[in-house]
Design an enzyme around this catalytic site. Sequence first.
Site, mmCIF file in Angstrom:
data_model
loop_
_atom_site.group_PDB
_atom_site.id
_atom_site.type_symbol
_atom_site.label_atom_id
_atom_site.label_comp_id
_atom_site.label_asym_id
_atom_site.label_seq_id
_atom_site.Cartn_x
_atom_site.Cartn_y
_atom_site.Cartn_z
ATOM 1 N N TYR A 1 29.385 -23.542 -11.813
ATOM 2 C CA TYR A 1 29.852 -22.304 -11.188
ATOM 3 C C TYR A 1 30.703 -22.703 -9.984
ATOM 4 C CZ TYR A 1 29.663 -17.555 -9.173
ATOM 5 O OH TYR A 1 29.968 -16.316 -8.667
ATOM 6 N N LYS B 1 32.401 -21.732 -14.925
ATOM 7 C CA LYS B 1 32.804 -20.409 -14.454
ATOM 8 C C LYS B 1 33.602 -20.632 -13.178
ATOM 9 C CE LYS B 1 31.315 -16.107 -12.327
ATOM 10 N NZ LYS B 1 30.197 -15.312 -11.747
#
Length: 300
Positions: free
Chosen positions: A137, A165
């Site tokens: 992330y 992400k």
Amino acid sequence: MNAKKMEGVIVAMNSCYDDRGRVAPETAAGLARWLVDKGVNGLYVGGGTGEGLLQSVEERQAVLEAVIGECGGEIPIIAHVGAMTTDAGAALAGHAEKAGADAVSAVPPFYYGYTEAAVRSHWQAIMDSCALPFIIYNVPASTGFAVSPEFLSSLCADKRLIGIKTTSFSTYELEQFKAVGGEAFAVYNGPDQQYLAGRVMGASGGIGGTYGAMPELFLAIERAYRNGNIEEARHWQIIVNRVITEIRALGLFGTVKELVRMRGIDCGAPRLPLPPLSPDALPRVHKLHEQIMNEIERAI
């Protein structure tokens, strides 16, 4: 589970608290069921929208167990296990595997200004603590650490890393991450305002928090994109962006939670120090809810 099975609209779930501010696993399960019934393609539990970093390890584990107990096996469930300490992140990852999550994800360690070597060590410990696929992330604005294409390339030597992400407003950066990872590597768009742009530039889908207040509209973008109707997808992205602009003006966390409450799931107020929704903002939120519902009627 491989990355191909985790594509499309993946909702970063809201945190759920009772009226005393305690985590409410039963409400989290109800929210998960509601989202699954709407047709979303996956759930991301305990991330920024889920306020995981404001909760104890035990609270995060209880929420994840409730969500998996409700809809595990129906759609992919990604457990965000990012934490201030490596031990906590590893413990959460090990628990996620036992609970039945499909993948784990983590922000880099933050606040102290960590080197790439330190971040690598932290993520490696998380990957070593379970057998689940791992998704980075990358959210530089919140963590102060930006994953570079070069750093990502070195991390991809570990095949347990299946995706990233990335929450930045550069689709060029997103495209570069995809080029580094290769065809099988998943890249998930972070900014909700550029879901379609991310998809066009090679994203496998998106992971976002405002999705939860209007999943039907993000699914309309995804459906039009998959059907090759870019103009229709663009139409719905513009509608969504107008809503998001208003949400951010009113206060992101409190507004999204109020919109979700108006759709039938009371998730409680954000946990302090995140500010609650101002009572003065309620009339504007109610008007926004009406606008969302009108657009949903047109979309479905």
